[in-house]
Scaffold this motif. Sequence first.
Motif, PDB file in Angstrom:
ATOM      1  N   LEU A  30       0.767  -1.085   0.088  1.00 24.42           N
ATOM      2  CA  LEU A  30      -0.478   0.130  -0.048  1.00 24.42           C
ATOM      3  C   LEU A  30       1.367   1.336  -0.181  1.00 24.42           C
ATOM      4  O   LEU A  30       0.421   2.097  -0.355  1.00 24.42           O
ATOM      5  CB  LEU A  30      -0.774  -0.011   1.016  1.00 24.42           C
ATOM      6  CG  LEU A  30      -2.163  -1.044   1.517  1.00 24.42           C
ATOM      7  CD1 LEU A  30      -2.373  -1.121   2.281  1.00 24.42           C
ATOM      8  CD2 LEU A  30      -3.093  -0.401   0.437  1.00 24.42           C
ATOM      9  N   GLU A  31       1.764   1.292   0.338  1.00 27.52           N
ATOM     10  CA  GLU A  31       2.679   2.343   0.945  1.00 27.52           C
ATOM     11  C   GLU A  31       3.316   2.916  -0.742  1.00 27.52           C
ATOM     12  O   GLU A  31       3.406   3.831  -1.074  1.00 27.52           O
ATOM     13  CB  GLU A  31       3.983   2.319   1.745  1.00 27.52           C
ATOM     14  CG  GLU A  31       4.914   3.239   2.180  1.00 27.52           C
ATOM     15  CD  GLU A  31       5.363   2.689   3.155  1.00 27.52           C
ATOM     16  OE1 GLU A  31       5.730   3.367   4.089  1.00 27.52           O
ATOM     17  OE2 GLU A  31       6.505   1.649   2.667  1.00 27.52           O
ATOM     18  N   GLN A  32       2.965   2.012  -1.331  1.00 26.42           N
ATOM     19  CA  GLN A  32       4.651   1.610  -2.978  1.00 26.42           C
ATOM     20  C   GLN A  32       3.420   2.764  -3.866  1.00 26.42           C
ATOM     21  O   GLN A  32       3.822   2.843  -4.835  1.00 26.42           O
ATOM     22  CB  GLN A  32       4.826   0.696  -3.430  1.00 26.42           C
ATOM     23  CG  GLN A  32       6.152  -0.017  -2.699  1.00 26.42           C
ATOM     24  CD  GLN A  32       6.399  -1.533  -3.175  1.00 26.42           C
ATOM     25  OE1 GLN A  32       5.572  -2.250  -3.873  1.00 26.42           O
ATOM     26  NE2 GLN A  32       7.137  -1.966  -3.267  1.00 26.42           N
ATOM     27  N   ILE A  33       1.607   1.966  -3.842  1.00 26.48           N
ATOM     28  CA  ILE A  33       1.220   2.525  -4.476  1.00 26.48           C
ATOM     29  C   ILE A  33       0.642   3.717  -4.085  1.00 26.48           C
ATOM     30  O   ILE A  33       0.869   4.303  -4.661  1.00 26.48           O
ATOM     31  CB  ILE A  33      -0.382   1.736  -4.062  1.00 26.48           C
ATOM     32  CG1 ILE A  33      -0.295   0.087  -4.512  1.00 26.48           C
ATOM     33  CG2 ILE A  33      -1.393   2.271  -4.664  1.00 26.48           C
ATOM     34  CD1 ILE A  33      -1.344  -0.838  -3.951  1.00 26.48           C
ATOM     35  N   ALA A  34       0.343   4.131  -2.419  1.00 28.23           N
ATOM     36  CA  ALA A  34       0.398   6.153  -2.190  1.00 28.23           C
ATOM     37  C   ALA A  34       1.423   6.671  -2.843  1.00 28.23           C
ATOM     38  O   ALA A  34       1.360   7.730  -3.526  1.00 28.23           O
ATOM     39  CB  ALA A  34       0.575   5.486  -0.623  1.00 28.23           C
ATOM     40  N   ARG A  35       2.718   5.812  -3.078  1.00 35.46           N
ATOM     41  CA  ARG A  35       3.803   6.433  -3.222  1.00 35.46           C
ATOM     42  C   ARG A  35       3.651   7.344  -4.839  1.00 35.46           C
ATOM     43  O   ARG A  35       3.889   8.120  -5.771  1.00 35.46           O
ATOM     44  CB  ARG A  35       5.142   6.356  -3.021  1.00 35.46           C
ATOM     45  CG  ARG A  35       6.241   6.460  -2.378  1.00 35.46           C
ATOM     46  CD  ARG A  35       7.484   6.170  -2.059  1.00 35.46           C
ATOM     47  NE  ARG A  35       7.835   4.857  -2.202  1.00 35.46           N
ATOM     48  CZ  ARG A  35       7.949   3.920  -0.848  1.00 35.46           C
ATOM     49  NH1 ARG A  35       7.476   4.450   0.003  1.00 35.46           N
ATOM     50  NH2 ARG A  35       8.076   2.919  -1.493  1.00 35.46           N
ATOM     51  N   HIS A  36       3.246   6.289  -5.840  1.00 37.59           N
ATOM     52  CA  HIS A  36       2.955   6.109  -6.568  1.00 37.59           C
ATOM     53  C   HIS A  36       2.083   6.776  -7.521  1.00 37.59           C
ATOM     54  O   HIS A  36       2.350   7.581  -8.306  1.00 37.59           O
ATOM     55  CB  HIS A  36       3.239   4.932  -7.768  1.00 37.59           C
ATOM     56  CG  HIS A  36       2.704   4.795  -9.373  1.00 37.59           C
ATOM     57  ND1 HIS A  36       4.150   4.779  -9.740  1.00 37.59           N
ATOM     58  CD2 HIS A  36       1.818   4.245 -10.095  1.00 37.59           C
ATOM     59  CE1 HIS A  36       3.378   5.350 -11.132  1.00 37.59           C
ATOM     60  NE2 HIS A  36       1.971   4.454 -10.961  1.00 37.59           N
ATOM     61  N   ARG A  37       0.890   6.869  -6.803  1.00 34.31           N
ATOM     62  CA  ARG A  37       0.016   7.540  -7.197  1.00 34.31           C
ATOM     63  C   ARG A  37      -0.932   9.389  -5.990  1.00 34.31           C
ATOM     64  O   ARG A  37      -0.939   9.172  -6.605  1.00 34.31           O
ATOM     65  CB  ARG A  37      -2.004   6.627  -6.302  1.00 34.31           C
ATOM     66  CG  ARG A  37      -1.280   6.178  -7.349  1.00 34.31           C
ATOM     67  CD  ARG A  37      -2.424   5.764  -8.059  1.00 34.31           C
ATOM     68  NE  ARG A  37      -3.128   6.262  -9.232  1.00 34.31           N
ATOM     69  CZ  ARG A  37      -4.962   5.454  -8.514  1.00 34.31           C
ATOM     70  NH1 ARG A  37      -4.443   4.187  -8.642  1.00 34.31           N
ATOM     71  NH2 ARG A  37      -5.664   6.604  -9.725  1.00 34.31           N
ATOM     72  N   GLY A  38       0.142   8.998  -5.254  1.00 29.00           N
ATOM     73  CA  GLY A  38       0.541  10.383  -4.074  1.00 29.00           C
ATOM     74  C   GLY A  38      -0.987  10.481  -3.224  1.00 29.00           C
ATOM     75  O   GLY A  38      -1.278  11.390  -2.924  1.00 29.00           O
ATOM     76  N   PHE A  39      -1.551   9.165  -3.203  1.00 32.00           N
ATOM     77  CA  PHE A  39      -2.390   9.158  -2.288  1.00 32.00           C
ATOM     78  C   PHE A  39      -2.124   9.456  -0.952  1.00 32.00           C
ATOM     79  O   PHE A  39      -0.560   8.800  -0.646  1.00 32.00           O
ATOM     80  CB  PHE A  39      -2.785   7.599  -2.792  1.00 32.00           C
ATOM     81  CG  PHE A  39      -3.618   6.995  -3.697  1.00 32.00           C
ATOM     82  CD1 PHE A  39      -3.624   8.170  -4.389  1.00 32.00           C
ATOM     83  CD2 PHE A  39      -3.579   6.158  -4.044  1.00 32.00           C
ATOM     84  CE1 PHE A  39      -4.860   8.327  -5.372  1.00 32.00           C
ATOM     85  CE2 PHE A  39      -4.981   5.985  -5.129  1.00 32.00           C
ATOM     86  CZ  PHE A  39      -5.047   7.009  -5.741  1.00 32.00           C
ATOM     87  N   GLY A  40      -3.401   9.531   0.182  1.00 29.84           N
ATOM     88  CA  GLY A  40      -2.864   9.773   1.095  1.00 29.84           C
ATOM     89  C   GLY A  40      -2.426   7.796   1.738  1.00 29.84           C
ATOM     90  O   GLY A  40      -3.260   7.452   2.028  1.00 29.84           O
ATOM     91  N   LEU A  41      -1.456   7.784   2.996  1.00 25.79           N
ATOM     92  CA  LEU A  41      -1.540   6.477   3.474  1.00 25.79           C
ATOM     93  C   LEU A  41      -1.131   6.881   5.369  1.00 25.79           C
ATOM     94  O   LEU A  41      -0.366   7.438   5.393  1.00 25.79           O
ATOM     95  CB  LEU A  41      -0.587   5.828   3.322  1.00 25.79           C
ATOM     96  CG  LEU A  41      -1.349   4.469   3.875  1.00 25.79           C
ATOM     97  CD1 LEU A  41      -1.822   3.464   4.201  1.00 25.79           C
ATOM     98  CD2 LEU A  41       0.497   3.732   2.644  1.00 25.79           C
TER      99      LEU A  41
END
Length: 106
Positions: A30-41
Amino acid sequence: MYETLPGRDTDVILLYRGTHGRDLVLYQELEQIARHRGFGLYPLIGPRNGPEGDPLSSENIRRLVPDIAARDVYLCGPGGMTTAAGRHLRRAGVPRHRVHTEAFEF
């Protein structure tokens, strides 16, 4: 689902709840997805009745997501957690029709 949600940047914010760090089994992905998409986590770790209070309290939710009342919220987790989180979300000003729940039991 987190990876495929429409939106960008902080359009999507995930509050990932667990009593212990080991409970957050997908956190690295999830952290990788957040970094890639700019999402909050935000990992929310701790017992519900601990000395610092419930990590999913309405106060903590509003602190992490100040515009929470204007967002659609998707809850997924055990029935007890989703029920309690739903109460906290209503206290934080989120209307019922903006809360979408999927509860499961272990």
